[in-house]
Design an enzyme around this catalytic site. Sequence first.
Site, PDB file in Angstrom:
ATOM      1  N   LYS A 120       0.837  -1.203   0.000  1.00 31.71           N
ATOM      2  CA  LYS A 120       0.000   0.000   0.000  1.00 31.71           C
ATOM      3  C   LYS A 120       0.872   1.253   0.000  1.00 31.71           C
ATOM      4  O   LYS A 120       1.983   1.248   0.534  1.00 31.71           O
ATOM      5  CB  LYS A 120      -0.959   0.017   1.189  1.00 31.71           C
ATOM      6  CG  LYS A 120      -0.320   0.163   2.560  1.00 31.71           C
ATOM      7  CD  LYS A 120      -1.391   0.183   3.647  1.00 31.71           C
ATOM      8  CE  LYS A 120      -0.790   0.375   5.034  1.00 31.71           C
ATOM      9  NZ  LYS A 120      -0.239   1.712   5.261  1.00 31.71           N
TER      10      LYS A 120
ATOM     11  N   LYS B  95       0.650  -0.369   9.774  1.00 32.63           N
ATOM     12  CA  LYS B  95       1.768   0.201   9.035  1.00 32.63           C
ATOM     13  C   LYS B  95       1.554   1.696   8.819  1.00 32.63           C
ATOM     14  O   LYS B  95       0.432   2.182   8.819  1.00 32.63           O
ATOM     15  CB  LYS B  95       1.929  -0.514   7.684  1.00 32.63           C
ATOM     16  CG  LYS B  95       2.253  -1.999   7.820  1.00 32.63           C
ATOM     17  CD  LYS B  95       3.632  -2.209   8.422  1.00 32.63           C
ATOM     18  CE  LYS B  95       3.961  -3.670   8.642  1.00 32.63           C
ATOM     19  NZ  LYS B  95       3.285  -4.267   9.808  1.00 32.63           N
ATOM     20  N   ASP B  96       2.643   2.417   8.579  1.00 34.13           N
ATOM     21  CA  ASP B  96       2.612   3.871   8.444  1.00 34.13           C
ATOM     22  C   ASP B  96       1.723   4.306   7.284  1.00 34.13           C
ATOM     23  O   ASP B  96       1.626   3.632   6.258  1.00 34.13           O
ATOM     24  CB  ASP B  96       4.028   4.400   8.219  1.00 34.13           C
ATOM     25  CG  ASP B  96       4.925   4.150   9.413  1.00 34.13           C
ATOM     26  OD1 ASP B  96       5.381   3.003   9.558  1.00 34.13           O
ATOM     27  OD2 ASP B  96       5.158   5.084  10.196  1.00 34.13           O
ATOM     28  N   LEU B  97       1.118   5.475   7.448  1.00 28.53           N
ATOM     29  CA  LEU B  97       0.276   6.053   6.399  1.00 28.53           C
ATOM     30  C   LEU B  97       1.129   6.620   5.271  1.00 28.53           C
ATOM     31  O   LEU B  97       0.972   6.237   4.104  1.00 28.53           O
ATOM     32  CB  LEU B  97      -0.615   7.149   7.006  1.00 28.53           C
ATOM     33  CG  LEU B  97      -1.302   8.125   6.028  1.00 28.53           C
ATOM     34  CD1 LEU B  97      -2.186   7.376   5.042  1.00 28.53           C
ATOM     35  CD2 LEU B  97      -2.101   9.165   6.805  1.00 28.53           C
TER      36      LEU B  97
END
Length: 365
Positions: A38, A67-69
């Site tokens: 992503k 998980k990080d944006l």
Amino acid sequence: MEQQTYTIKQRPEEFKVDELPLYAPSGQGEHLYLGIRKTNVSHEELVRCVAKAIGVKRHDVGSAGRKDLHAVTTQVLSVYLPTGDMSVPEIGEGIEVLWSTRHENKLRTGHLIGNRFDITVRDVNPAHIVYVNKKLKAFTTQGMPNLYGPQRFGNDGMNPQVGKLLLQCNWEECANVLRTSNARFTAQWNDESAEKLCRRIPKSMRKLYLNAFQSKLFNDVLRTREEQEILCTCLVGDLVWAHVGKGSAFELDEAELHSKEFVERMHTCQVSPTGPLFGAKMKQPSGRPLEIEQCILSASGVTNEQLANAKQIMSGARRPLRVPVAQPTLTSGVDEYGDFIRVQFELPAGSYATVLIDELLTVSL
């Protein structure tokens, strides 16, 4: 020591995270496993899009970690899908399915070894690069302070404060903080009493606030031990974390502390002292470690009785005060956007890459 300025996450491809799975899917079972990449997509949006595309409820989608944006990340999701074929539709913008197969169980939080990071850092003083590289290599043996990162505390650092006020049942001040911060769930409740507003905080948000308060106290204990130069040193009475294996805490006695084998394990970050995630069921150390933790809790203004009242959300646990850093590399260069350093490393699950970058770029001047 001084924190130098730097820039990260200017572009998604400059902050990459690859999940390191705990196990490989077997190829059969009621759960469909998806390898996902992503880009600039939040965890909540990812779960929503996967559930909608496949036609299941959100709670049927499992993951090992968030998980990080603002990043390019790869991870595994599970979808409870006992019947039907394995064809996977388009999920959504910024979400790519890399592979799919089946497995027997749902993925749950913690079902991962850790994460591999590849981070480009800009606006770093070139004079500090040699020092930063030396410090990165030292983390492989000394470990990294296992602090909770600022994202745990909210954009304005409000979350721990709200958590503390909820534990103290200080409804008036808690409501004032929430209203001042324009928390999205307060808009329609401005005419209600402070206590009623606080009691109607959604369970997920209440948990977030209480966990943030736990995390702040853990950080306070860590920094206190760091100031006393006992962060990387196990003491008699410590509950010690074994990094190899499942990860468990055991109480340290004086005989073991001075054994040659234990000293070697301690100096190579195979074992580490733990700090508190305060809660009613948390196991307590003894001796000097207990004194430090009780001092921090007392200074916070929260009592053990108040912690016990929140035992359903924050039962308590131990967390290692430092963690090993594996496979570290650092390179530097220049591209069309200017100077940069590129840092690659692996961290155990639950540890923050942004903390490592902060620690690296705290330099002696």
